[in-house]
Design a protein around this motif. Structure first.
Motif, PDB file in Angstrom:
ATOM      1  N   LEU A   1      -8.734  -9.098   2.214  1.00 33.48           N
ATOM      2  CA  LEU A   1      -7.423  -9.591   1.789  1.00 33.48           C
ATOM      3  C   LEU A   1      -7.437 -11.078   1.452  1.00 33.48           C
ATOM      4  N   HIS A   2      -8.414 -11.813   1.926  1.00 31.57           N
ATOM      5  CA  HIS A   2      -8.516 -13.225   1.564  1.00 31.57           C
ATOM      6  C   HIS A   2      -8.723 -13.400   0.061  1.00 31.57           C
ATOM      7  N   ASP A   3      -9.270 -12.382  -0.592  1.00 30.91           N
ATOM      8  CA  ASP A   3      -9.516 -12.457  -2.031  1.00 30.91           C
ATOM      9  C   ASP A   3      -8.311 -12.015  -2.848  1.00 30.91           C
ATOM     10  N   LEU A   4      -7.262 -11.535  -2.177  1.00 23.88           N
ATOM     11  CA  LEU A   4      -6.085 -11.035  -2.876  1.00 23.88           C
ATOM     12  C   LEU A   4      -5.051 -12.155  -2.963  1.00 23.88           C
ATOM     13  N   GLU A   5      -4.898 -12.715  -4.149  1.00 25.97           N
ATOM     14  CA  GLU A   5      -4.083 -13.917  -4.314  1.00 25.97           C
ATOM     15  C   GLU A   5      -2.651 -13.632  -4.747  1.00 25.97           C
ATOM     16  N   ILE A   6      -2.309 -12.383  -5.028  1.00 25.69           N
ATOM     17  CA  ILE A   6      -0.952 -12.065  -5.464  1.00 25.69           C
ATOM     18  C   ILE A   6       0.021 -12.138  -4.290  1.00 25.69           C
ATOM     19  N   PRO A   7       1.300 -12.421  -4.535  1.00 26.50           N
ATOM     20  CA  PRO A   7       2.295 -12.395  -3.457  1.00 26.50           C
ATOM     21  C   PRO A   7       2.450 -10.989  -2.878  1.00 26.50           C
ATOM     22  N   ARG A   8       2.528 -10.919  -1.548  1.00 25.54           N
ATOM     23  CA  ARG A   8       2.709  -9.634  -0.866  1.00 25.54           C
ATOM     24  C   ARG A   8       3.892  -9.735   0.091  1.00 25.54           C
ATOM     25  N   LEU A   9       4.779  -8.770   0.017  1.00 32.06           N
ATOM     26  CA  LEU A   9       5.904  -8.673   0.945  1.00 32.06           C
ATOM     27  C   LEU A   9       5.707  -7.441   1.804  1.00 32.06           C
ATOM     28  N   VAL A  10       5.648  -7.639   3.113  1.00 33.07           N
ATOM     29  CA  VAL A  10       5.490  -6.546   4.069  1.00 33.07           C
ATOM     30  C   VAL A  10       6.838  -6.330   4.755  1.00 33.07           C
ATOM     31  N   ILE A  11       7.376  -5.127   4.626  1.00 30.55           N
ATOM     32  CA  ILE A  11       8.669  -4.770   5.228  1.00 30.55           C
ATOM     33  C   ILE A  11       8.408  -3.727   6.301  1.00 30.55           C
ATOM     34  N   HIS A  12       8.897  -3.986   7.514  1.00 29.73           N
ATOM     35  CA  HIS A  12       8.586  -3.074   8.619  1.00 29.73           C
ATOM     36  C   HIS A  12       9.777  -2.968   9.563  1.00 29.73           C
TER      37      HIS A  12
ATOM     38  N   LEU B   1       3.428  -3.260  -7.372  1.00 28.41           N
ATOM     39  CA  LEU B   1       3.234  -2.004  -6.653  1.00 28.41           C
ATOM     40  C   LEU B   1       4.068  -1.983  -5.391  1.00 28.41           C
ATOM     41  N   LEU B   2       4.561  -0.803  -5.033  1.00 30.31           N
ATOM     42  CA  LEU B   2       5.248  -0.594  -3.759  1.00 30.31           C
ATOM     43  C   LEU B   2       4.597   0.596  -3.091  1.00 30.31           C
ATOM     44  N   GLY B   3       4.104   0.390  -1.870  1.00 29.03           N
ATOM     45  CA  GLY B   3       3.497   1.476  -1.118  1.00 29.03           C
ATOM     46  C   GLY B   3       4.191   1.654   0.214  1.00 29.03           C
ATOM     47  N   TRP B   4       4.615   2.873   0.478  1.00 27.77           N
ATOM     48  CA  TRP B   4       5.295   3.190   1.739  1.00 27.77           C
ATOM     49  C   TRP B   4       4.372   4.023   2.621  1.00 27.77           C
ATOM     50  N   SER B   5       4.395   3.731   3.925  1.00 31.99           N
ATOM     51  CA  SER B   5       3.621   4.472   4.915  1.00 31.99           C
ATOM     52  C   SER B   5       2.121   4.337   4.615  1.00 31.99           C
ATOM     53  N   GLY B   6       1.385   5.438   4.592  1.00 30.72           N
ATOM     54  CA  GLY B   6      -0.041   5.348   4.324  1.00 30.72           C
ATOM     55  C   GLY B   6      -0.347   4.788   2.949  1.00 30.72           C
ATOM     56  N   LEU B   7       0.577   4.974   2.012  1.00 28.42           N
ATOM     57  CA  LEU B   7       0.370   4.448   0.663  1.00 28.42           C
ATOM     58  C   LEU B   7       0.486   2.928   0.629  1.00 28.42           C
ATOM     59  N   GLY B   8       1.070   2.332   1.670  1.00 27.60           N
ATOM     60  CA  GLY B   8       1.088   0.877   1.759  1.00 27.60           C
ATOM     61  C   GLY B   8      -0.312   0.311   1.854  1.00 27.60           C
ATOM     62  N   MET B   9      -1.182   1.004   2.579  1.00 27.31           N
ATOM     63  CA  MET B   9      -2.585   0.607   2.637  1.00 27.31           C
ATOM     64  C   MET B   9      -3.292   0.922   1.330  1.00 27.31           C
ATOM     65  N   GLU B  10      -3.039   2.101   0.774  1.00 29.38           N
ATOM     66  CA  GLU B  10      -3.731   2.505  -0.446  1.00 29.38           C
ATOM     67  C   GLU B  10      -3.402   1.588  -1.624  1.00 29.38           C
ATOM     68  N   MET B  11      -2.150   1.148  -1.732  1.00 22.47           N
ATOM     69  CA  MET B  11      -1.793   0.247  -2.829  1.00 22.47           C
ATOM     70  C   MET B  11      -2.487  -1.106  -2.681  1.00 22.47           C
ATOM     71  N   ALA B  12      -2.717  -1.539  -1.441  1.00 20.24           N
ATOM     72  CA  ALA B  12      -3.473  -2.779  -1.229  1.00 20.24           C
ATOM     73  C   ALA B  12      -4.916  -2.611  -1.690  1.00 20.24           C
ATOM     74  N   VAL B  13      -5.493  -1.439  -1.441  1.00 24.50           N
ATOM     75  CA  VAL B  13      -6.863  -1.190  -1.881  1.00 24.50           C
ATOM     76  C   VAL B  13      -6.932  -1.187  -3.406  1.00 24.50           C
ATOM     77  N   TYR B  14      -5.938  -0.580  -4.051  1.00 26.20           N
ATOM     78  CA  TYR B  14      -5.913  -0.623  -5.515  1.00 26.20           C
ATOM     79  C   TYR B  14      -5.867  -2.072  -5.998  1.00 26.20           C
ATOM     80  N   ALA B  15      -5.009  -2.888  -5.383  1.00 25.73           N
ATOM     81  CA  ALA B  15      -4.885  -4.290  -5.788  1.00 25.73           C
ATOM     82  C   ALA B  15      -6.191  -5.045  -5.591  1.00 25.73           C
ATOM     83  N   LEU B  16      -6.932  -4.704  -4.539  1.00 25.25           N
ATOM     84  CA  LEU B  16      -8.226  -5.350  -4.321  1.00 25.25           C
ATOM     85  C   LEU B  16      -9.242  -4.972  -5.399  1.00 25.25           C
TER      86      LEU B  16
END
Length: 324
Positions: free
Chosen positions: A244-255, A116-131
């Motif tokens: 987020l401690h329960d989210l074990e997938i690799p995450r790349l944060v670009i800012h 998943l790739l989430g930009w702006s507010g969708l960056g948070m929403e995609m993390a919630v989906y992953a959780l």
């Protein structure tokens, strides 16, 4: 089991159906119908076992679809009430509905797992989906994302507001309030974007590369503002840091270092999480994929290929436990 109806357009959409330079990858678009009847627009390109999915196609397609789909399948879509997707009743708009719409899209397109790739507010929403659906997500890219906790945004603020020409915006909005654009809402939309888009950039001339969102009725202020008025309150006083401690997938944060969205928020997505890395790019504001296109595209492709890109760093620290 969800009741999903997958419908394709009768012919390739003129705006999105084309061949890449080597004629090897065809782009196609269509609609997936969610379980409550809203049609979500999507466009896709590329092929292969690896799939990348990202929302707000109307913003990202011109800059990300072709470069990221050379070695994988890429699906970009518009959330309900955005871009080319259906405008549903505002009573259906919420964070939970956004997450379930993505699950409907995944199921409708027959995708077993996806990055998943989430930009702006969708960056948070995609993390919630992953959780909520961790077995469906292989990797997560959060680009120019809002912070993982509402308190960080409250404390740090959004510097883009300080860059606005408030007098010019007030004058334009006053004209709209007096009905000057009642028959031409797209004109008001473009005039307003011309004032606000440059606040997202260090090099303000690059704001000309932001797609013209005003071709879509959903993006006119008369429709967009009520949408956000329904969506944002559904977030509540959120804080995802402990989850987020329960989210074990690799995450790349670009800012972008100069983004109005606080860099402290990007660091909070990474600090204390072993599978997360932060890539700061500069000079760049809220559209790092435009201002630092070469660096960002290379980093995304390398990450999706299974490696941490150069310059992406882990941050020490313990994630904060929510206070509510």
């Amino acid at each position: 089991m969800r009741s999903i109806f997958l419908s394709f357009t009768l012919q390739m959409l003129a705006a999105t159906a084309c061949f890449s330079a080597d004629d090897s990858t065809q782009e196609s678009g269509g609609f997936v119908t969610t379980d409550d009847g809203a049609r979500l627009y999507y466009v896709e390109s590329g092929a292969g076992p690896d799939v990348l999915v990202a929302p707000v196609a109307f913003y990202l397609e011109p800059h990300l679809l072709e470069p990221l789909s050379k070695t994988r399948r890429v699906v970009l879509y518009d959330p309900r009430n955005r871009g080319r997707s259906d405008r549903a009743d505002l009573s259906t708009i919420s964070l939970n509905r956004q997450i379930e719409d993505l699950e409907d899209l995944r199921e409708g397109l027959g995708i077993e797992s996806m990055a998943l790739l989430g930009w702006s507010g969708l960056g948070m929403e995609m993390a919630v989906y992953a959780l909520r659906y961790p077995h469906r997500v292989t990797r997560l890219i959060q680009m120019a994302a809002v912070p993982p906790a509402a308190s960080i945004m409250r404390e740090s603020g959004d510097a883009r507001a300080d860059r606005e020409d408030r007098a010019a915006l007030d004058a334009l909005d006053g004209r709209a309030d007096r009905g000057e654009f009642d028959e031409t809402p797209e004109v008001y939309c473009r005039l307003r974007n011309a004032l606000t888009d440059p606040t997202n950039f260090v090099d303000t001339e690059l704001a000309a590369l932001v797609p013209d969102t005003c071709v879509h009725e959903n993006e006119w202020p008369v429709n967009l503002w009520p949408y956000f008025g329904a969506l944002l309150p559904s977030f509540g006083d959120y804080d995802w840091r402990q989850d987020l401690h329960d989210l074990e997938i690799p995450r790349l944060v670009i800012h972008g270092r100069e983004d109005g969205i606080p860099l402290a928020g990007a660091r909070a997505w990474v600090a204390g999480y072993p599978e997360a890395r932060l890539l700061e790019v500069s000079p760049a504001g809220h559209f790092p994929h435009i201002e630092q296109q070469e660096v960002v595209l290379a980093a995304i492709n390398e990450f999706l290929d299974g490696a941490w890109p150069e310059g992406a760093v882990a941050l020490p620290g313990e994630a904060t436990t929510p206070t509510h």
